[in-house]
Design a protein around this motif. Structure first.
Motif, mmCIF file in Angstrom:
data_model
loop_
_atom_site.group_PDB
_atom_site.id
_atom_site.type_symbol
_atom_site.label_atom_id
_atom_site.label_comp_id
_atom_site.label_asym_id
_atom_site.label_seq_id
_atom_site.Cartn_x
_atom_site.Cartn_y
_atom_site.Cartn_z
ATOM 1 N N PRO A 136 79.733 21.063 19.699
ATOM 2 C CA PRO A 136 80.376 20.825 21.002
ATOM 3 C C PRO A 136 79.717 19.698 21.801
ATOM 4 O O PRO A 136 80.409 18.869 22.392
ATOM 5 C CB PRO A 136 80.227 22.175 21.723
ATOM 6 C CG PRO A 136 80.134 23.178 20.624
ATOM 7 C CD PRO A 136 79.429 22.493 19.489
ATOM 8 N N LEU A 183 89.544 20.789 14.207
ATOM 9 C CA LEU A 183 88.588 21.780 13.690
ATOM 10 C C LEU A 183 89.267 23.114 13.433
ATOM 11 O O LEU A 183 90.053 23.589 14.258
ATOM 12 C CB LEU A 183 87.441 21.956 14.679
ATOM 13 C CG LEU A 183 86.383 23.003 14.290
ATOM 14 C CD1 LEU A 183 84.976 22.522 14.652
ATOM 15 C CD2 LEU A 183 86.650 24.365 14.937
ATOM 16 N N GLU A 228 82.751 29.161 19.763
ATOM 17 C CA GLU A 228 84.189 28.987 20.040
ATOM 18 C C GLU A 228 84.402 28.482 21.463
ATOM 19 O O GLU A 228 85.168 27.540 21.688
ATOM 20 C CB GLU A 228 84.934 30.321 19.898
ATOM 21 C CG GLU A 228 85.213 30.700 18.477
ATOM 22 C CD GLU A 228 85.962 32.032 18.372
ATOM 23 O OE1 GLU A 228 86.602 32.449 19.367
ATOM 24 O OE2 GLU A 228 85.902 32.643 17.293
ATOM 25 N N LEU A 239 83.490 24.871 21.946
ATOM 26 C CA LEU A 239 84.478 23.969 21.340
ATOM 27 C C LEU A 239 85.731 23.862 22.221
ATOM 28 O O LEU A 239 86.275 22.771 22.428
ATOM 29 C CB LEU A 239 84.851 24.467 19.937
ATOM 30 C CG LEU A 239 83.736 24.316 18.892
ATOM 31 C CD1 LEU A 239 84.058 25.120 17.632
ATOM 32 C CD2 LEU A 239 83.519 22.837 18.524
ATOM 33 N N HIS A 240 86.160 25.019 22.727
ATOM 34 C CA HIS A 240 87.346 24.997 23.601
ATOM 35 C C HIS A 240 87.087 24.144 24.841
ATOM 36 O O HIS A 240 87.962 23.399 25.293
ATOM 37 C CB HIS A 240 87.742 26.419 24.007
ATOM 38 C CG HIS A 240 88.489 27.152 22.934
ATOM 39 N ND1 HIS A 240 89.620 26.637 22.327
ATOM 40 C CD2 HIS A 240 88.268 28.352 22.343
ATOM 41 C CE1 HIS A 240 90.066 27.500 21.424
ATOM 42 N NE2 HIS A 240 89.264 28.540 21.398
ATOM 43 N N ALA A 278 87.378 20.561 23.914
ATOM 44 C CA ALA A 278 88.788 20.195 23.708
ATOM 45 C C ALA A 278 89.476 19.994 25.051
ATOM 46 O O ALA A 278 90.299 19.082 25.214
ATOM 47 C CB ALA A 278 89.491 21.276 22.891
ATOM 48 N N ILE A 289 90.691 16.105 20.778
ATOM 49 C CA ILE A 289 89.996 17.200 20.088
ATOM 50 C C ILE A 289 90.963 18.378 19.989
ATOM 51 O O ILE A 289 91.468 18.838 21.017
ATOM 52 C CB ILE A 289 88.746 17.673 20.884
ATOM 53 C CG1 ILE A 289 87.886 16.490 21.334
ATOM 54 C CG2 ILE A 289 87.954 18.731 20.097
ATOM 55 C CD1 ILE A 289 86.893 15.966 20.389
ATOM 56 N N ILE A 343 91.409 22.306 18.378
ATOM 57 C CA ILE A 343 90.645 23.425 17.815
ATOM 58 C C ILE A 343 91.604 24.525 17.366
ATOM 59 O O ILE A 343 92.487 24.929 18.126
ATOM 60 C CB ILE A 343 89.702 24.041 18.894
ATOM 61 C CG1 ILE A 343 88.839 22.958 19.561
ATOM 62 C CG2 ILE A 343 88.840 25.170 18.313
ATOM 63 C CD1 ILE A 343 87.809 22.330 18.694
ATOM 64 N N ARG A 344 91.422 25.009 16.174
ATOM 65 C CA ARG A 344 92.187 26.161 15.693
ATOM 66 C C ARG A 344 91.198 27.246 15.312
ATOM 67 O O ARG A 344 90.348 27.028 14.436
ATOM 68 C CB ARG A 344 92.888 25.741 14.427
ATOM 69 C CG ARG A 344 94.340 25.889 14.183
ATOM 70 C CD ARG A 344 95.244 26.348 15.231
ATOM 71 N NE ARG A 344 96.116 25.287 15.702
ATOM 72 C CZ ARG A 344 97.046 24.720 14.944
ATOM 73 N NH1 ARG A 344 97.254 25.123 13.706
ATOM 74 N NH2 ARG A 344 97.800 23.761 15.423
ATOM 75 N N ILE A 345 91.243 28.372 15.996
ATOM 76 C CA ILE A 345 90.358 29.484 15.660
ATOM 77 C C ILE A 345 91.113 30.429 14.733
ATOM 78 O O ILE A 345 92.241 30.825 15.013
ATOM 79 C CB ILE A 345 89.909 30.236 16.940
ATOM 80 C CG1 ILE A 345 89.159 29.282 17.899
ATOM 81 C CG2 ILE A 345 89.043 31.449 16.581
ATOM 82 C CD1 ILE A 345 87.890 28.654 17.346
#
Ligand code: ADP
Ligand code: GLC
Length: 489
Positions: free
Chosen positions: A319, A334, A343, A346-347, A350, A357, A359-361
């Protein structure tokens, strides 16, 4: 002569997967078959496994029943893993639960994991050693701590002393050791002699992986460099002494990739298939990936990351580096799942860089394929990496790996330094140390290389030409099995 091997593991593609272990176990039977090895795989009967074998050709036949296996009724049933034989330990009391193979839906380890995987090891030892109606195996090959009690049972409590197969213990990740309190020992069904420094005892408790390492005829790691690294306390995580004492029995065999599943020319999941000579088509995959992640097209490279979101994978550092990545014109897609703190970091990144950016969790196998096909470069900043498969898939897909210089990552990627560029051998970017500065300069280097299109293309092509199929490693495992058999006779 055909060598019969029982490969024992808690995961196998396509039945159940949480990481690279499953990919390797699923590919191994076909990898060793051309070298005179008939491999049967054994896995626990998790709900996903029972559902899969309940269908189609592989319908199970019972080959052994236990009225009580460590306290639960259980049976061994036969099925198929692709074209190869499979045995499943159907023990609903241990495995018929929703959640992960090792943890409940909230992510807490199952409290009875020791009993579940001791039972699994016991049954594998019985099957390999001739304690069931089936013919005994020449070799039992155990993977990771979940299978590690099998060699220990064969050594200390074989069900049929007439046949004790040679055993191989493969370490896919020494960080996971299966360590439990001393109180479980009386319930393992082992003789007192097993409670020793060269048995299951480990720092006053019971160590499953430790027991397997002590008992096995040979130990393997999934890359040569990791075999050397785990002699160091930093990587050995307490087991370095055990490994050192058995150093002449340790072999590093690098993982291969299953080119039937990971091949950009025939991958059913990707928008536009391509190969070495049709690399230009890859742009369609990149555009599709940008759309899928809601990213704006741009001149800079599209980075991808496909990873467990954990400290091992260095995902906690990611991050803080993303402002720099975006500042250089880079973008990131990601896909990952893991620790909540990572998580949210990262969010937040984004949110600071919408359109740059994404992000897919979660866990999404087809998306992992599309990302390898559409990404320009993949980030693998692991603190340690026994082998690593995502960089191998990336090499095959022309997605340039940017990796930490450790374990299998160091063994499989050739850094684009001046010498390697001059020699025409570079396949990726390596960097030392997992911190902001190391990652920052690796990303800067990658962006600079990307802006030299001819050189970048050469690096992509060099990677695609590498042969990381199972050929050589399948032969290496088969050679090891044959040596162990000849030692016994
Ligand atoms: P590890 O087993 O330590 O996680 P590897 O690189 O050996 O690392 O293997 C990871 C495997 O799991 C690869 O097949 C990778 O594509 C896959 N993978 C990891 N995270 C995800 C995810 N979130 N969704 C889909 N596949 C994933
Ligand atoms: C483990 C390791 C990984 C390796 C995989 C398959 O999950 O973390 O590096 O590639 O096992 O051997």
């Amino acid at each position: 002569m055909t060598i019969s091997v029982l490969s024992v593991a808690s995961e196998a593609v396509p039945l159940i997967k949480t990481g690279g272990l499953a990919d390797v176990v699923g590919a191994l039977p076909a990898a060793v078959a051309p070298h005179g090895v008939a491999m049967t795989t054994m896995v626990p009967g998790y709900p996903a496994v029972m559902r899969a074998i309940g269908k189609g050709a592989g319908k199970g036949r019972t080959i052994h029943s236990y009225p009580s296996l460590m306290g639960e009724p259980a049976r061994l049933i036969t099925a198929k893993l692709g074209d190869h034989p499979l045995v499943v330990l159907d023990a609903p009391g241990f495995f018929a639960r929703e959640g992960g193979p090792y943890a409940d839906p909230a992510g807490h380890d199952w409290a009875d994991n020791w009993r579940r995987f001791a039972a699994f090891g016991r049954a594998a030892a019985d099957l390999a050693g001739g304690g069931t109606k089936r013919r005994p195996f020449d070799i039992l090959h155990a993977h990771d701590w979940q299978a590690a009690m099998a060699p220990a049972y064969l050594r200390f409590a074989p069900s049929d002393a007439a046949h004790i197969p040679a055993t191989v213990m493969t370490i896919h990740n020494i960080a996971f050791q299966g360590y439990f309190g001393a109180g479980i020992f009386p319930q393992l069904g082992l003789p007192d002699a097993a409670w020793s420094m060269h048995g299951v005892e480990y720092h006053g408790g019971v160590g499953f992986l430790k027991a397997g390492l002590e008992a096995a005829s040979a130990i393997t790691t999934v890359s040569p460099r990791y075999a050397a690294e785990i002699l160091d306390p930093h990587y050995g995580m307490g087991l370095q002494g055990v490994i050192l004492a058995r150093e002449n029995r340790v072999h590093g065999i690098v993982n291969g990739i299953d080119t039937m599943i990971w091949n950009p020319e025939s991958d059913p999941y990707i928008a536009a298939p391509y190969g070495l000579r049709t690399l230009d088509r890859r742009i369609a995959d990149k555009r599709a990936l940008e759309t899928e992640f809601g990213l704006e097209p741009g001149d800079g490279p599209l980075f991808v990351a496909i990873s467990r979101l954990t400290w091992q994978k260095g995902m906690d550092v990611l991050p803080e580096i993303l402002d720099h990545l975006a500042g250089l014109g880079g973008r990131l897609a990601l896909l990952g799942a893991g620790e909540a703190a990572i998580e949210s970091g990262l969010h937040a990144a984004a949110a600071r860089h919408p359109g740059r950016i994404g992000i897919r969790i979660g866990y999404d196998e087809p998306l992992a394929h599309r990302m390898q096909a559409g990404g320009d470069a993949i980030l693998v900043p692991s603190r340690f990496e026994p082998c690593g498969l995502t960089q191998l898939y990336a090499l095959a897909y022309g997605c340039v790996p940017v990796v930490a210089r450790t374990g299998g990552l160091a063994d499989t990627v050739i850094d684009a330094n001046i010498a390697a560029i001059a020699a025409g051998t570079a396949t990726g970017i390596q960097f030392d140390g997992i911190d902001y500065h190391a990652l920052r300069s690796a990303i800067s280097r990658t962006v600079a290389l990307y802006h030299q299109p001819d050189l970048w293309r050469t690096i992509q092509r060099n990677g695609m030409k590498c042969d990381f199929s199972w050929g050589r490693s399948g032969a290496a495992y088969a050679g090891l099995y044959a040596r162990l058999l000849s030692e016994k006779s």
